[in-house]
Design an enzyme around this catalytic site. Structure first.
Site, PDB file in Angstrom:
ATOM      1  N   THR A  12       0.815  -1.220   0.000  1.00  0.00           N
ATOM      2  CA  THR A  12       0.000   0.000   0.000  1.00  0.00           C
ATOM      3  C   THR A  12       0.851   1.274   0.000  1.00  0.00           C
ATOM      4  O   THR A  12       0.321   2.373  -0.117  1.00  0.00           O
ATOM      5  CB  THR A  12      -0.901   0.028   1.254  1.00  0.00           C
ATOM      6  OG1 THR A  12      -0.058  -0.202   2.397  1.00  0.00           O
ATOM      7  CG2 THR A  12      -1.973  -1.030   1.196  1.00  0.00           C
ATOM      8  N   ARG A  40      -3.122  -1.819   9.769  1.00  0.00           N
ATOM      9  CA  ARG A  40      -3.864  -0.602   9.409  1.00  0.00           C
ATOM     10  C   ARG A  40      -4.609  -0.735   8.093  1.00  0.00           C
ATOM     11  O   ARG A  40      -5.747  -0.313   7.962  1.00  0.00           O
ATOM     12  CB  ARG A  40      -2.904   0.604   9.289  1.00  0.00           C
ATOM     13  CG  ARG A  40      -2.400   1.165  10.559  1.00  0.00           C
ATOM     14  CD  ARG A  40      -1.491   2.352  10.258  1.00  0.00           C
ATOM     15  NE  ARG A  40      -0.270   1.972   9.536  1.00  0.00           N
ATOM     16  CZ  ARG A  40       0.835   1.537  10.111  1.00  0.00           C
ATOM     17  NH1 ARG A  40       0.879   1.439  11.415  1.00  0.00           N
ATOM     18  NH2 ARG A  40       1.894   1.203   9.402  1.00  0.00           N
ATOM     19  N   SER A  41      -3.937  -1.295   7.073  1.00  0.00           N
ATOM     20  CA  SER A  41      -4.617  -1.338   5.773  1.00  0.00           C
ATOM     21  C   SER A  41      -4.987  -2.755   5.349  1.00  0.00           C
ATOM     22  O   SER A  41      -5.378  -2.962   4.195  1.00  0.00           O
ATOM     23  CB  SER A  41      -3.789  -0.630   4.704  1.00  0.00           C
ATOM     24  OG  SER A  41      -2.474  -1.023   4.775  1.00  0.00           O
ATOM     25  N   CYS A 130      18.127   4.665  -2.822  1.00  0.00           N
ATOM     26  CA  CYS A 130      17.748   5.211  -4.134  1.00  0.00           C
ATOM     27  C   CYS A 130      18.805   6.118  -4.748  1.00  0.00           C
ATOM     28  O   CYS A 130      19.133   6.012  -5.936  1.00  0.00           O
ATOM     29  CB  CYS A 130      16.424   5.953  -4.020  1.00  0.00           C
ATOM     30  SG  CYS A 130      16.329   7.031  -2.582  1.00  0.00           S
ATOM     31  N   GLN A 157      16.935  15.717  -3.657  1.00  0.00           N
ATOM     32  CA  GLN A 157      16.085  14.536  -3.608  1.00  0.00           C
ATOM     33  C   GLN A 157      14.600  14.849  -3.440  1.00  0.00           C
ATOM     34  O   GLN A 157      14.214  15.720  -2.648  1.00  0.00           O
ATOM     35  CB  GLN A 157      16.562  13.617  -2.475  1.00  0.00           C
ATOM     36  CG  GLN A 157      17.981  13.119  -2.720  1.00  0.00           C
ATOM     37  CD  GLN A 157      18.491  12.149  -1.670  1.00  0.00           C
ATOM     38  OE1 GLN A 157      19.637  12.234  -1.274  1.00  0.00           O
ATOM     39  NE2 GLN A 157      17.670  11.225  -1.212  1.00  0.00           N
ATOM     40  N   LYS A 222      24.956   6.529   3.921  1.00  0.00           N
ATOM     41  CA  LYS A 222      24.500   5.404   3.083  1.00  0.00           C
ATOM     42  C   LYS A 222      25.153   5.522   1.710  1.00  0.00           C
ATOM     43  O   LYS A 222      25.639   4.545   1.146  1.00  0.00           O
ATOM     44  CB  LYS A 222      22.972   5.440   2.896  1.00  0.00           C
ATOM     45  CG  LYS A 222      22.155   4.968   4.073  1.00  0.00           C
ATOM     46  CD  LYS A 222      20.655   5.156   3.725  1.00  0.00           C
ATOM     47  CE  LYS A 222      19.795   5.145   4.956  1.00  0.00           C
ATOM     48  NZ  LYS A 222      18.430   5.651   4.690  1.00  0.00           N
ATOM     49  N   HIS A 251      15.091  11.871  -8.199  1.00  0.00           N
ATOM     50  CA  HIS A 251      16.221  12.542  -7.562  1.00  0.00           C
ATOM     51  C   HIS A 251      17.197  13.065  -8.622  1.00  0.00           C
ATOM     52  O   HIS A 251      17.472  12.390  -9.615  1.00  0.00           O
ATOM     53  CB  HIS A 251      17.012  11.558  -6.695  1.00  0.00           C
ATOM     54  CG  HIS A 251      16.280  11.062  -5.487  1.00  0.00           C
ATOM     55  ND1 HIS A 251      15.106  11.631  -5.015  1.00  0.00           N
ATOM     56  CD2 HIS A 251      16.572  10.043  -4.632  1.00  0.00           C
ATOM     57  CE1 HIS A 251      14.721  10.979  -3.930  1.00  0.00           C
ATOM     58  NE2 HIS A 251      15.575  10.010  -3.683  1.00  0.00           N
ATOM     59  N   ASN A 324      13.446   7.804  -8.440  1.00  0.00           N
ATOM     60  CA  ASN A 324      13.848   7.173  -7.174  1.00  0.00           C
ATOM     61  C   ASN A 324      12.903   6.076  -6.731  1.00  0.00           C
ATOM     62  O   ASN A 324      13.288   5.177  -5.990  1.00  0.00           O
ATOM     63  CB  ASN A 324      13.955   8.231  -6.066  1.00  0.00           C
ATOM     64  CG  ASN A 324      12.704   9.062  -5.921  1.00  0.00           C
ATOM     65  OD1 ASN A 324      12.266   9.724  -6.861  1.00  0.00           O
ATOM     66  ND2 ASN A 324      12.101   9.034  -4.752  1.00  0.00           N
TER      67      ASN A 324
HETATM   68  P1  A2P Z   1       0.201   0.384   5.797  1.00  0.00           P
HETATM   69  O1  A2P Z   1      -0.547   0.892   4.616  1.00  0.00           O
HETATM   70  O2  A2P Z   1      -0.607  -0.673   6.498  1.00  0.00           O
HETATM   71  O3  A2P Z   1       0.687   1.463   6.712  1.00  0.00           O
HETATM   72  P2  A2P Z   1       5.137   4.478   2.813  1.00  0.00           P
HETATM   73  O4  A2P Z   1       6.523   4.568   3.343  1.00  0.00           O
HETATM   74  O5  A2P Z   1       5.007   4.865   1.385  1.00  0.00           O
HETATM   75  O6  A2P Z   1       4.162   5.175   3.676  1.00  0.00           O
HETATM   76  O7  A2P Z   1       4.744   2.910   2.849  1.00  0.00           O
HETATM   77  C1  A2P Z   1       5.093   2.039   3.880  1.00  0.00           C
HETATM   78  C2  A2P Z   1       4.518   0.655   3.582  1.00  0.00           C
HETATM   79  O8  A2P Z   1       4.964  -0.242   4.601  1.00  0.00           O
HETATM   80  C3  A2P Z   1       3.008   0.611   3.635  1.00  0.00           C
HETATM   81  O9  A2P Z   1       2.533  -0.346   2.711  1.00  0.00           O
HETATM   82  C4  A2P Z   1       2.733   0.167   5.059  1.00  0.00           C
HETATM   83  O10 A2P Z   1       1.478  -0.437   5.240  1.00  0.00           O
HETATM   84  C5  A2P Z   1       3.833  -0.855   5.205  1.00  0.00           C
HETATM   85  N1  A2P Z   1       4.114  -1.166   6.606  1.00  0.00           N
HETATM   86  C6  A2P Z   1       4.496  -0.310   7.586  1.00  0.00           C
HETATM   87  N2  A2P Z   1       4.642  -0.977   8.752  1.00  0.00           N
HETATM   88  C7  A2P Z   1       4.344  -2.275   8.505  1.00  0.00           C
HETATM   89  C8  A2P Z   1       4.292  -3.472   9.290  1.00  0.00           C
HETATM   90  N3  A2P Z   1       4.590  -3.457  10.595  1.00  0.00           N
HETATM   91  N4  A2P Z   1       3.933  -4.623   8.680  1.00  0.00           N
HETATM   92  C9  A2P Z   1       3.626  -4.640   7.372  1.00  0.00           C
HETATM   93  N5  A2P Z   1       3.651  -3.577   6.573  1.00  0.00           N
HETATM   94  C10 A2P Z   1       4.011  -2.391   7.128  1.00  0.00           C
END
Ligand code: A2P
Length: 345
Positions: A12, A40-41, A130, A157, A222, A251, A324
């Protein structure tokens, strides 16, 4: 031919969604995809390859069903916890976070530069930072021919590198400016920032990732450490200044290089033009040079403004722009998966 099972972890997020787009384009021989994110999602729906996928919550049991490969784009703490579990279950993880990059037993791979490292994996392969990926694509052919002595990076960036919250901060800043029409909108008083310590709209922030004891940011170190590892030059002199700018995606980097050997500018341009993964845009007569909006959406790294650094012997300056989120993350990871598939035949 075997059909593979692939897990997309962090589906997501900004990189995860780009990975799905690139997977749609590349048509790898993958028969089953599973999309994971956090609680969350979990349950949300994503359109992918013409059908609707329900995002699953990533848990310690997620890899029990047996995946061949997983692309992780969910940050370092998630990778540290779940990538070893996936690997124990026979899944090869390509991880986009910084969690494993400097681990000496874990390959850090840019397929145009060090594809031979892929076969050395023990279940986890790290996708580099990246800004490092796009730089080493351009530097590798130059290092092979002229042997690099020193590199000075200055980066510009995009906010997409800071994920959804980074994009939100820029969008919100633009919205705030439109409403106020005040050129002194450098204050965040009128709106909330989710990612950056100061407004990114109307500012350049010389601060990416956290500050370290040596005065550099983690992003800068990095670039130093990953460049050395990927080029296989552990003692190479490298320094970096990494700056976040109010650009949505791609970037840009000013790269200053000192070589052991002398060179001819035309040879450098010819070499870069024919190197894998590079598009040369270097036509100052017609005011053509790489820009972020041209790089966005493609996997090649754009290189231009190639000119001699007259202040030192064998010095070169050039400008390097890359998407990036694609080459700097999703596409590089998918290129690695594609090689893993090729090697497994
Ligand atoms: P979620 O949508 O549930 O928050 P970005 O850095 O673009 O915001 O995306 C971070 C991605 O990593 C998202 O898909 C987020 O899901 C996922 N994510 C963050 N923490 C976790 C976790 N503990 N387990 C699985 N996915 C995670």
């Amino acid at each position: 031919m075997k059909n593979f099972k692939l897990a997309v972890v962090g589906a997501t997020g900004v990189v995860g969604r780009a990975a799905l787009k690139v997977l749609e384009e590349k048509k790898l021989p993958i028969s089953q995809y599973t999309l994971f994110a956090s609680k969350r999602s979990a349950g949300s729906k994503i359109q992918f390859l013409g059908k609707e996928y329900i995002v699953k919550e990533l848990t310690e049991n997620s890899f029990d069903e047996g995946f061949d490969f997983a692309i992780f784009s969910a940050g370092a703490s998630t990778a540290k916890k779940y990538a070893p579990i996936a690997a124990e279950h026979g899944c090869i993880v390509v991880d986009n976070s910084s969690a494993f990059r400097m681990d000496k037993d874990i390959p850090l791979v840019v397929p145009e530069v060090n594809p031979e490292e892929i076969k050395k994996n023990k279940g986890i392969i790290a996708n580099p930072n990246c800004s490092t990926i796009q730089a080493v694509v351009a530097l590798k052919p130059l290092d092979d021919k002229y042997k690099i002595k020193r590199i000075v990076y200055s980066t510009y960036q995009a906010v997409s590198g800071a994920g959804r919250d980074g994009i939100y901060d820029l969008e919100n800043g633009i919205k705030n400016f439109k409403e106020s029409k005040d050129i002194n909108v450098a204050s965040s008083d009128n709106y909330t920032l989710k990612k950056f310590p100061y407004p990114i709209f109307n500012n350049c922030l010389p601060h990416i990732d956290v500050f370290l004891d040596n005065g550099y940011t983690k992003e800068e170190m990095k670039m130093v450490n990953e460049t050395r590892k990927i080029l296989g030059r552990p003692n190479l002199a490298v320094t970096a200044t990494a700056v976040r700018v109010p650009v949505l995606n791609s970037h840009s980097e000013s790269i200053n290089v000192e070589f052991e050997k002398d060179f001819d500018i035309k040879d450098i341009k010819d070499l870069l033009a024919k190197s894998e993964g590079i598009t040369l845009i270097d036509d100052i007569e017609h005011e053509k040079y790489p820009i972020a909006t041209d790089a966005t959406g493609q996997d090649n790294v754009l290189v231009g403004r190639i000119r001699r650094d007259f202040s030192i012997p064998n010095g070169l300056n050039f400008w390097c722009v890359g998407d990036n989120i694609r080459k700097g993350a999703a596409s590089n990871a998918i290129q690695i998966v594609s090689k893993l598939i090729e090697y497994s035949k």
